[in-house]
Write a protein that holds these residues in place. Structure first.
Motif, PDB file in Angstrom:
ATOM      1  N   HIS A  85       0.721  -1.124  -0.107  1.00 11.94           N
ATOM      2  CA  HIS A  85       0.010  -0.107   0.066  1.00 11.94           C
ATOM      3  C   HIS A  85       0.962   1.320   0.121  1.00 11.94           C
ATOM      4  CE1 HIS A  85      -3.383   2.729   0.853  1.00 11.94           C
ATOM      5  NE2 HIS A  85      -2.408   3.360   1.687  1.00 11.94           N
ATOM      6  N   ASP A  86       1.980   1.292   0.815  1.00  9.01           N
ATOM      7  CA  ASP A  86       2.843   2.505   0.996  1.00  9.01           C
ATOM      8  C   ASP A  86       3.520   2.589  -0.466  1.00  9.01           C
ATOM      9  OD1 ASP A  86       2.297   3.276   3.516  1.00  9.01           O
ATOM     10  OD2 ASP A  86       3.955   1.904   4.444  1.00  9.01           O
ATOM     11  N   ALA A  87       3.803   1.646  -0.968  1.00 10.85           N
ATOM     12  CA  ALA A  87       4.606   1.760  -2.195  1.00 10.85           C
ATOM     13  C   ALA A  87       3.474   2.439  -3.408  1.00 10.85           C
ATOM     14  CB  ALA A  87       5.255   0.373  -2.831  1.00 10.85           C
ATOM     15  N   ALA A  88       2.364   1.853  -3.349  1.00 14.18           N
ATOM     16  CA  ALA A  88       1.322   2.232  -4.403  1.00 14.18           C
ATOM     17  C   ALA A  88       1.227   3.673  -4.212  1.00 14.18           C
ATOM     18  CB  ALA A  88       0.105   1.416  -4.356  1.00 14.18           C
ATOM     19  N   ARG A  89       1.256   4.153  -3.086  1.00 14.99           N
ATOM     20  CA  ARG A  89       0.923   5.659  -2.928  1.00 14.99           C
ATOM     21  C   ARG A  89       1.790   6.317  -3.416  1.00 14.99           C
ATOM     22  NH1 ARG A  89      -1.810   6.286   2.953  1.00 14.99           N
ATOM     23  NH2 ARG A  89      -1.628   8.514   2.404  1.00 14.99           N
ATOM     24  N   GLN A  90       3.070   6.013  -3.412  1.00 13.40           N
ATOM     25  CA  GLN A  90       4.344   6.700  -3.628  1.00 13.40           C
ATOM     26  C   GLN A  90       4.926   6.624  -5.022  1.00 13.40           C
ATOM     27  OE1 GLN A  90       7.083   7.155  -0.183  1.00 13.40           O
ATOM     28  NE2 GLN A  90       5.667   5.677   0.638  1.00 13.40           N
ATOM     29  N   ARG A  91       4.337   5.509  -5.639  1.00  9.56           N
ATOM     30  CA  ARG A  91       5.163   5.185  -7.001  1.00  9.56           C
ATOM     31  C   ARG A  91       3.607   5.232  -8.178  1.00  9.56           C
ATOM     32  NH1 ARG A  91       9.388   0.552  -5.321  1.00  9.56           N
ATOM     33  NH2 ARG A  91      10.227   1.800  -3.736  1.00  9.56           N
ATOM     34  N   LEU A  92       3.897   5.900  -9.139  1.00 10.84           N
ATOM     35  CA  LEU A  92       2.632   6.166 -10.208  1.00 10.84           C
ATOM     36  C   LEU A  92       2.774   4.451 -10.815  1.00 10.84           C
ATOM     37  CD1 LEU A  92       0.589   7.501 -11.780  1.00 10.84           C
ATOM     38  CD2 LEU A  92       2.409   8.336 -13.112  1.00 10.84           C
ATOM     39  N   ALA A  93       3.728   3.766 -11.204  1.00  6.22           N
ATOM     40  CA  ALA A  93       3.420   2.881 -11.728  1.00  6.22           C
ATOM     41  C   ALA A  93       2.599   1.628 -10.808  1.00  6.22           C
ATOM     42  CB  ALA A  93       4.791   2.209 -12.219  1.00  6.22           C
ATOM     43  N   LEU A  94       3.008   1.697  -9.483  1.00  6.24           N
ATOM     44  CA  LEU A  94       2.702   0.756  -8.797  1.00  6.24           C
ATOM     45  C   LEU A  94       0.821   1.086  -8.487  1.00  6.24           C
ATOM     46  CD1 LEU A  94       4.984  -0.324  -6.194  1.00  6.24           C
ATOM     47  CD2 LEU A  94       4.013  -1.417  -8.092  1.00  6.24           C
ATOM     48  N   LEU A  95       0.756   2.470  -8.570  1.00  5.94           N
ATOM     49  CA  LEU A  95      -0.725   2.969  -8.551  1.00  5.94           C
ATOM     50  C   LEU A  95      -1.536   2.502  -9.749  1.00  5.94           C
ATOM     51  CD1 LEU A  95      -2.889   4.605  -6.747  1.00  5.94           C
ATOM     52  CD2 LEU A  95      -2.003   6.517  -8.166  1.00  5.94           C
ATOM     53  N   VAL A  96      -1.016   2.538 -10.724  1.00  2.71           N
ATOM     54  CA  VAL A  96      -1.589   2.167 -11.978  1.00  2.71           C
ATOM     55  C   VAL A  96      -1.882   0.697 -12.021  1.00  2.71           C
ATOM     56  CG1 VAL A  96      -1.483   1.975 -14.615  1.00  2.71           C
ATOM     57  CG2 VAL A  96      -0.866   4.191 -13.299  1.00  2.71           C
ATOM     58  N   LEU A  97      -0.794  -0.101 -11.539  1.00  2.00           N
ATOM     59  CA  LEU A  97      -1.189  -1.604 -11.475  1.00  2.00           C
ATOM     60  C   LEU A  97      -2.145  -2.013 -10.414  1.00  2.00           C
ATOM     61  CD1 LEU A  97      -0.140  -4.341 -12.088  1.00  2.00           C
ATOM     62  CD2 LEU A  97       1.604  -4.361 -10.619  1.00  2.00           C
ATOM     63  N   GLU A  98      -2.182  -1.240  -9.273  1.00  3.76           N
ATOM     64  CA  GLU A  98      -3.374  -1.359  -8.320  1.00  3.76           C
ATOM     65  C   GLU A  98      -4.848  -1.275  -8.706  1.00  3.76           C
ATOM     66  OE1 GLU A  98      -3.477   0.486  -3.774  1.00  3.76           O
ATOM     67  OE2 GLU A  98      -4.071   1.444  -5.382  1.00  3.76           O
ATOM     68  N   GLN A  99      -4.697   0.037  -9.266  1.00  3.58           N
ATOM     69  CA  GLN A  99      -6.201   0.226  -9.506  1.00  3.58           C
ATOM     70  C   GLN A  99      -6.580  -0.727 -10.876  1.00  3.58           C
ATOM     71  OE1 GLN A  99      -8.153   3.137  -8.266  1.00  3.58           O
ATOM     72  NE2 GLN A  99      -6.588   2.349  -6.630  1.00  3.58           N
ATOM     73  N   GLY A 100      -5.664  -0.949 -11.743  1.00  4.67           N
ATOM     74  CA  GLY A 100      -6.196  -1.855 -12.984  1.00  4.67           C
ATOM     75  C   GLY A 100      -6.345  -3.102 -12.168  1.00  4.67           C
ATOM     76  N   SER A 101      -5.609  -3.625 -11.488  1.00  4.16           N
ATOM     77  CA  SER A 101      -6.027  -4.829 -10.885  1.00  4.16           C
ATOM     78  C   SER A 101      -7.534  -4.987 -10.042  1.00  4.16           C
ATOM     79  CB  SER A 101      -5.039  -5.407  -9.887  1.00  4.16           C
ATOM     80  OG  SER A 101      -4.965  -4.719  -8.850  1.00  4.16           O
ATOM     81  N   PHE A 102      -7.812  -3.747  -9.242  1.00  2.00           N
ATOM     82  CA  PHE A 102      -9.037  -3.520  -8.665  1.00  2.00           C
ATOM     83  C   PHE A 102     -10.108  -3.702  -9.685  1.00  2.00           C
ATOM     84  CE2 PHE A 102      -7.106  -1.253  -4.892  1.00  2.00           C
ATOM     85  CZ  PHE A 102      -6.955  -2.383  -4.035  1.00  2.00           C
ATOM     86  N   LEU A 103      -9.863  -2.941 -10.689  1.00  2.00           N
ATOM     87  CA  LEU A 103     -10.891  -2.779 -11.726  1.00  2.00           C
ATOM     88  C   LEU A 103     -11.276  -4.150 -12.384  1.00  2.00           C
ATOM     89  CD1 LEU A 103     -12.918  -1.385 -13.652  1.00  2.00           C
ATOM     90  CD2 LEU A 103     -11.115  -0.772 -14.967  1.00  2.00           C
ATOM     91  N   LEU A 104     -10.074  -4.899 -12.754  1.00  2.00           N
ATOM     92  CA  LEU A 104     -10.336  -6.163 -13.303  1.00  2.00           C
ATOM     93  C   LEU A 104     -10.886  -7.135 -12.333  1.00  2.00           C
ATOM     94  CD1 LEU A 104      -6.880  -6.740 -15.395  1.00  2.00           C
ATOM     95  CD2 LEU A 104      -9.285  -6.150 -16.202  1.00  2.00           C
ATOM     96  N   ALA A 105     -10.393  -7.185 -11.194  1.00  2.00           N
ATOM     97  CA  ALA A 105     -11.024  -8.121 -10.288  1.00  2.00           C
ATOM     98  C   ALA A 105     -12.455  -7.714  -9.836  1.00  2.00           C
ATOM     99  CB  ALA A 105     -10.357  -8.337  -8.799  1.00  2.00           C
ATOM    100  N   GLY A 106     -13.077  -6.552  -9.687  1.00  2.00           N
ATOM    101  CA  GLY A 106     -14.266  -6.245  -9.555  1.00  2.00           C
ATOM    102  C   GLY A 106     -15.064  -6.565 -10.547  1.00  2.00           C
TER     103      GLY A 106
END
Length: 222
Positions: free
Chosen positions: A99-120
């Motif tokens: 979580h900390d990494a995703a809030r500080q690195r754009l690439a990880l934030l994009v990966l996180e949000q994309g995985s949330f969308l695909l899973a949902g």
């Protein structure tokens, strides 16, 4: 024989409206101020997360269903596998390090949000796919997948709300909303997940369960 009249344009618009609303919501969530705010606020990050999985994903799934693009008659096993995948992704991305990494690195934030969308989207489409004319057990699996997701989102939200200290280093490194301490910001985010995430999936599960009960009653009368 007279020709069958073509459907009215309004009917077509209504059929595709949920999908369009889902895309518009994603544009607002990802193209608005929330991604920048999420760097400094856990609550803003949670608003973006819940907007994706609890609102945009079901709207897109409903739009696919109404447009005839969603295949009916899928196996109930797919719903349970989709629910498991979303469970692993949500709890994994809320582990402190990720979580900390995703809030500080754009690439990880994009990966996180994309995985949330695909899973949902996977969970909602497979759950709605059980509405086709097939066995009672398959529809029950669709309801169970959404209800189980509601429970684990409620649990995670409660853990974030009741934690006695900030769980993430970003709570100290980043600057949250000026009127909130890092712990209060985390508690607000947990409340958002508990109420929004828990209630949305609960409502979907109850709606599918109501259909299961109606089907069971009709089979009993037959």
């Amino acid at each position: 024989m007279s020709a069958v009249p073509a459907p009215a344009p309004e009917a077509g618009w209504r059929r595709h409206a949920p999908f369009g609303l889902g895309l518009l919501l994603l544009a607002l969530l990802w193209g608005g101020p929330l991604p920048a705010r999420a760097e400094t606020s856990f609550a803003a990050h949670m608003v973006m997360h819940m907007g994706v999985v609890a609102f945009a994903a079901p709207l897109l799934a409903l739009g696919l269903s109404r447009s005839g693009l969603l295949r009916r008659g899928g196996s109930g096993r797919f719903v349970l596998l989709a629910a498991l995948a979303e469970f692993l992704l949500i709890w994994g991305w809320h582990a402190p390090a990720l979580h900390d990494a995703a809030r500080q690195r754009l690439a990880l934030l994009v990966l996180e949000q994309g995985s949330f969308l695909l899973a949902g989207l996977l969970l909602w489409t497979t759950a709605l796919g059980t509405l086709g004319p097939h066995r009672l057990a398959t529809r029950t699996a669709g309801a169970a997948g959404l209800l189980v997701t509601s429970m684990h989102m409620t649990l995670l939200g409660a853990l974030l709300l009741l934690a006695p200290r900030p769980l993430y280093e970003c709570g100290d490194i980043c600057s949250p909303f000026s009127t909130l301490t890092p712990l209060e910001d985390q508690q607000l985010g947990g409340t958002i997940m508990l109420i929004v995430g828990g209630s949305t999936y609960l409502a979907g599960g109850i709606a599918l369960l109501a259909g299961v009960l109606r089907l069971d009653a009709s089979e009993a009368r037959a």
